[in-house]
Design an enzyme around this catalytic site. Structure first.
Site, PDB file in Angstrom:
ATOM      1  NE  ARG A  46      -1.640   3.162   3.992  1.00 48.42           N
ATOM      2  CZ  ARG A  46      -2.277   2.377   4.211  1.00 48.42           C
ATOM      3  NH1 ARG A  46      -3.442   1.794   3.336  1.00 48.42           N
ATOM      4  NH2 ARG A  46      -2.373   1.488   5.397  1.00 48.42           N
ATOM      5  CG  ASP A  94      -1.185  -6.307   3.865  1.00 51.78           C
ATOM      6  OD1 ASP A  94      -1.400  -5.203   2.931  1.00 51.78           O
ATOM      7  OD2 ASP A  94      -1.966  -6.746   4.563  1.00 51.78           O
ATOM      8  CG  ASN A 154      -8.098  -7.257   8.451  1.00 52.35           C
ATOM      9  OD1 ASN A 154      -8.296  -8.226   8.635  1.00 52.35           O
ATOM     10  ND2 ASN A 154      -8.960  -6.415   8.054  1.00 52.35           N
ATOM     11  CG  HIS A 193      -1.658  -1.322   1.267  1.00 55.32           C
ATOM     12  ND1 HIS A 193      -3.098  -1.177   0.904  1.00 55.32           N
ATOM     13  CD2 HIS A 193      -1.536  -2.446   1.751  1.00 55.32           C
ATOM     14  CE1 HIS A 193      -3.739  -2.274   1.229  1.00 55.32           C
ATOM     15  NE2 HIS A 193      -2.890  -3.211   1.477  1.00 55.32           N
TER      16      HIS A 193
END
Length: 426
Positions: free
Chosen positions: A66, A306, A279, A64
């Protein structure tokens, strides 16, 4: 463009059947030659790297960045700085940005900003518009703009019918569908694994059944349609068993996991430190062992990070903090320490998991050291012992689950398209 002769390396490239002591010559951004005692050209910068090990640049197919929308956490350039420091030369970035990467315009923005980055960036577009689960994106247009996979990562596609249609459309357009397996109805606001620790802390837990049920759904869809599916960040013994059984039946399912799932457990959450929340969550010792076994027996295809940056102020409140940890700078060292150093896995197998396999699944270049290919290369000191210090990370965010841990094996140089983009200063 600068050319290099890298001398006296241990060279490991399993996709090229290379495991030798020798030299690598880089010229015009490509691997020019690999062999023993290569002669330098007049223009070469000669680096004697005796005692170091070279392998293809790592490919992290789940990060990610962002950007756009959350650049206080990370942006494309800083995320790729972190990648380079970890020997990662290619990343696939997830679409839960703002706006969501569900249009050609957002895909083009990512690629344009990544043009000067220190890693190659491959955008993952969303399966559904706005990641809302209501209608499918225009995957043909997204593919044409440069997307290489599709996912509603961060949450699942809620409808099995919509997911089935998405998998079929993805196959039609040559895009890999990646599923975040989590039944939100079963989660009910859980913030860590449902078990003894969540009960002790008095917080709602995230049941394994949430992950396992959607994993089973995606396998059923793949088996019924013949369309491939990739299961993201596997964390439970149940999901490992489901995928292992499906593969034995010939179902076109692949999967990934992250270092924290085969190294750590939910016991760390007793610290009430949100840097240990992600998560899916850290789970129990039985799950950790099952994920490890899934790596060793070939059930799990890839190791990813992740990488999910969050600002310090966002992580300050244990109960309200967003889930996610950074990982690009520690993934190789954590995996080497946990898998290769104790002789559970060979270095060649680790490179397959972290470079060869993800490049193959995404259909992108990488995973090789062979003349004519882009010179994307990591060089590591496999004897280096170091401690993870969050303040020294190149990511904008410092929320690492490995803070204070000691690892063996450290990336010391990274080359991207033949350019030296990272040198370890320590």
């Amino acid at each position: 463009m600068q050319s290099y002769l890298l001398r006296n390396l241990h060279i490991v490239s399993p996709a090229d059947s290379l495991d030798l002591r020798g030299d690598i010559r880089i010229a015009d951004g490509k691997f020019a030659a690999v062999g023993e005692q290569l002669a330098p050209a007049p223009e070469d910068t000669v680096l004697d790297l005796a005692g170091m090990t070279a392998f293809p640049g790592l490919v992290d197919m789940h990060v990610h960045l962002r950007d756009p929308g959350f650049t206080h956490k990370e942006d494309i350039l800083t995320g790729c700085e972190a990648a380079a420091a970890g020997g990662v030369t290619a990343v696939a970035c997830m679409p839960n940005t703002s706006p969501v990467a569900d249009s050609p315009e957002v895909i083009r923005y990512i690629l344009e900003k990544a043009a000067s980055a220190k890693a190659k960036v491959y955008p993952v577009a969303s399966i559904t518009r706005g990641m809302q689960g209501g209608s499918l994106t225009d995957m043909a247009a997204l593919k044409a703009a440069g997307a290489i996979a599709v996912s509603d990562d961060g949450k699942p596609v809620p409808s099995a019918r919509m997911m089935e249609e998405g998998m079929l459309l993805a196959r039609e357009n040559g895009l890999l569908p990646i599923s975040h397996c989590e039944d939100l109805d079963l989660i009910r606001g859980g913030i860590l694994h449902k078990g003894a620790v969540s009960e002790e802390l008095g917080v709602p837990g995230m049941d394994r059944a949430s992950e396992d049920s959607i994993t089973a759904r995606e396998i059923a869809l793949a088996e019924s349609t013949g369309a491939p599916v990739h299961i993201a960040h596997v964390s439970t013994a149940g999901s490992v068993d489901l995928i292992r059984s499906a593969k034995r039946r010939g179902v076109p399912v692949t999967c990934e996991t992250a270092p924290h799932y085969f190294l750590l457990t939910h016991e760390l959450l007793r610290k009430r430190d949100a840097d240990y929340r992600m998560n899916p969550p850290l789970r129990e010792e039985s799950d950790r062992k099952a994920v490890l076994e899934g790596i060793l027996d070939g059930t799990i295809d890839c190791i990813i990070t992740d990488h999910a940056p969050h600002a310090a102020e966002e992580k300050a409140d244990f109960f309200k903090a967003p889930n996610g940890v950074v990982g690009l700078e520690t993934s190789f060292a954590a995996s080497y320490t946990g898998l290769v150093k104790p002789a559970r896995l060979s270095l060649a197998r680790l490179i397959r998991l972290m470079s060869v396999n993800p490049a193959r699944l995404l259909g992108i270049p990488g995973g090789h050291i062979r003349p004519g290919d882009a010179a994307d290369l990591a060089v590591a000191d496999l004897e280096a012992v170091w401690t993870v210090e969050p303040e020294k990370l190149r990511s904008k965010s410092k929320n690492t689950v490995f803070k204070g841990m000691e690892f063996t094996g450290r990336v010391v140089r990274t080359f991207l398209n033949g350019a030296l983009v990272y040198t370890c200063e320590e």
